[in-house]
Enzyme design. Structure first.
Site, PDB file in Angstrom:
ATOM      1  CD1 TRP A   9      -2.380  -1.825   0.051  1.00 44.83           C
ATOM      2  CD2 TRP A   9      -3.372  -0.842   1.811  1.00 44.83           C
ATOM      3  NE1 TRP A   9      -3.627  -2.386   0.199  1.00 44.83           N
ATOM      4  CE2 TRP A   9      -4.256  -1.810   1.264  1.00 44.83           C
ATOM      5  CE3 TRP A   9      -3.785  -0.115   2.919  1.00 44.83           C
ATOM      6  CZ2 TRP A   9      -5.538  -2.037   1.800  1.00 44.83           C
ATOM      7  CZ3 TRP A   9      -5.050  -0.356   3.461  1.00 44.83           C
ATOM      8  CH2 TRP A   9      -5.912  -1.292   2.898  1.00 44.83           C
ATOM      9  CG  HIS A  92       9.799  -0.864  -2.647  1.00 44.76           C
ATOM     10  ND1 HIS A  92       9.908   0.300  -3.366  1.00 44.76           N
ATOM     11  CD2 HIS A  92       8.758  -1.548  -3.187  1.00 44.76           C
ATOM     12  CE1 HIS A  92       8.951   0.321  -4.296  1.00 44.76           C
ATOM     13  NE2 HIS A  92       8.246  -0.786  -4.196  1.00 44.76           N
ATOM     14  CD  GLU A  94       8.086   3.409  -4.250  1.00 45.44           C
ATOM     15  OE1 GLU A  94       7.477   3.233  -3.182  1.00 45.44           O
ATOM     16  OE2 GLU A  94       7.557   3.215  -5.372  1.00 45.44           O
ATOM     17  CD  GLU A 162       8.416  -4.346  -6.571  1.00 42.63           C
ATOM     18  OE1 GLU A 162       7.201  -4.444  -6.713  1.00 42.63           O
ATOM     19  OE2 GLU A 162       8.940  -3.566  -5.774  1.00 42.63           O
ATOM     20  N   GLY A 228       1.539  -2.760  -6.208  1.00 44.22           N
ATOM     21  CA  GLY A 228       1.405  -1.462  -5.555  1.00 44.22           C
ATOM     22  C   GLY A 228       0.022  -0.877  -5.791  1.00 44.22           C
ATOM     23  N   GLY A 229      -0.088   0.040  -6.740  1.00 42.42           N
ATOM     24  CA  GLY A 229      -1.318   0.791  -6.973  1.00 42.42           C
ATOM     25  C   GLY A 229      -2.575  -0.069  -7.058  1.00 42.42           C
TER      26      GLY A 229
HETATM   27  P1  PGA Z   1       3.024  -0.676  -8.798  1.00 41.76           P
HETATM   28  O1  PGA Z   1       4.105  -0.782  -7.609  1.00 41.76           O
HETATM   29  O2  PGA Z   1       2.258  -1.975  -8.817  1.00 41.76           O
HETATM   30  O3  PGA Z   1       2.164   0.497  -8.424  1.00 41.76           O
HETATM   31  O4  PGA Z   1       3.798  -0.466 -10.071  1.00 41.76           O
HETATM   32  C1  PGA Z   1       4.735  -2.001  -7.301  1.00 41.76           C
HETATM   33  C2  PGA Z   1       5.651  -1.821  -6.123  1.00 41.76           C
HETATM   34  O5  PGA Z   1       6.288  -0.762  -5.997  1.00 41.76           O
HETATM   35  O6  PGA Z   1       5.783  -2.735  -5.281  1.00 41.76           O
END
Ligand code: PGA
Length: 244
Positions: A9, A92, A94, A162, A228-229
């Site tokens: 999330w 991750h 990010e 990813e 994610g989204g």
């Molecule tokens: P996304 O993100 O499905 O929004 O592309 C995946 C994630 O960052 O785990």
């Protein structure tokens, strides 16, 4: 083997969003997949209570390597476990890009997760520049080597591939590119962890949605998805789970 489908999330969700998580649990039926949701840390405890007795596991999105101490703002693996989490996403992109997390730090966090009894989901993935320069396989297998501690042998864990350029962009690699990368990750896992590396699921993540989930999930060596989204809405997430 059952696929593992995990929703990330990110920094989304207030208390009212627990309804979506409960709708996922209610809609699962006899789902073929193992399912998890990783809400922001503020919701881990409430979601764990709300989903108690269902087939949906709850997880964190990061943890500190230390168990406790003077680390203002951070959350430890023990705290996540105490709040009801079973899983934790680590490394991750990010976190790697935004917080300077190195492979060594991700490995330390992974050891912390194991210490607390959490199942770590360790993320790896190349940037667009790295792929265009032809270095994607070397970058990602290097991340696998550096981020996965030997302590994982004999413990449940997953790796999530990813590609950074596929996260939140609507872009996805071709199925051939996914299969090639997952095969390379599998080979690296077996080389570093032996039998344990042969069994761990390798999830794909990056713009997974109901429309592409089934074909991605049936690609060789794809053991599940990190979403994610499309995990924020129960209907979309259930649509992805249905593709498993
Ligand atoms: P996304 O993100 O499905 O929004 O592309 C995946 C994630 O960052 O785990």
């Amino acid at each position: 083997m059952q696929k593992l489908i995990v929703g990330n999330w990110k920094m989304n969700g207030l208390g009212a969003a627990l309804d979506e998580a409960q709708a996922v649990a209610a809609g699962l039926g006899a789902a073929a997949a193992r399912v998890g949701i990783c809400p922001p840390a503020t919701l881990v405890e409430r979601m764990s209570r709300a989903l108690a007795g269902t087939l949906v596991a709850v997880g964190g999105q990061d943890c500190r390597a230390e168990a406790s101490g003077a680390y203002t703002g951070d959350v430890s693996a023990e705290m996540l476990a105490d709040a009801g989490a079973c899983l934790v996403i680590l490394g991750h992109s990010e976190r790697r890009a935004g917080f300077g997390e190195t492979d060594a730090l991700v490995a330390a966090k992974t050891e912390a997760a194991l210490r607390a009894g959490l199942e770590p989901i360790v993320c790896v993935g190349e940037t667009l520049a790295e792929r265009e320069a032809g270095g994607a396989l070397a970058i990602v297998t290097g991340q696998v080597r550096g981020s996965l501690p030997a302590a994982l042998a004999g413990r449940p864990f997953a790796v999530a591939y990813e590609p950074v350029w596929a996260i939140g962009t609507g872009l996805t690699p071709t199925l051939e590119q996914i299969a090639e990368m997952h095969a390379a990750i599998r080979a690296e896992l077996v080389a570093t962890l032996g039998e344990a590396g042969a069994r761990a699921p390798i999830l794909y993540g990056g713009s997974v949605k109901p429309a592409n989930a089934a074909e991605i999930l049936s690609t060789a060596e794809v053991g599940g998805a990190l979403v994610g989204g499309a995990s924020l809405k129960a209907s979309d997430f259930l649509g992805i789970i249905a593709g498993a």
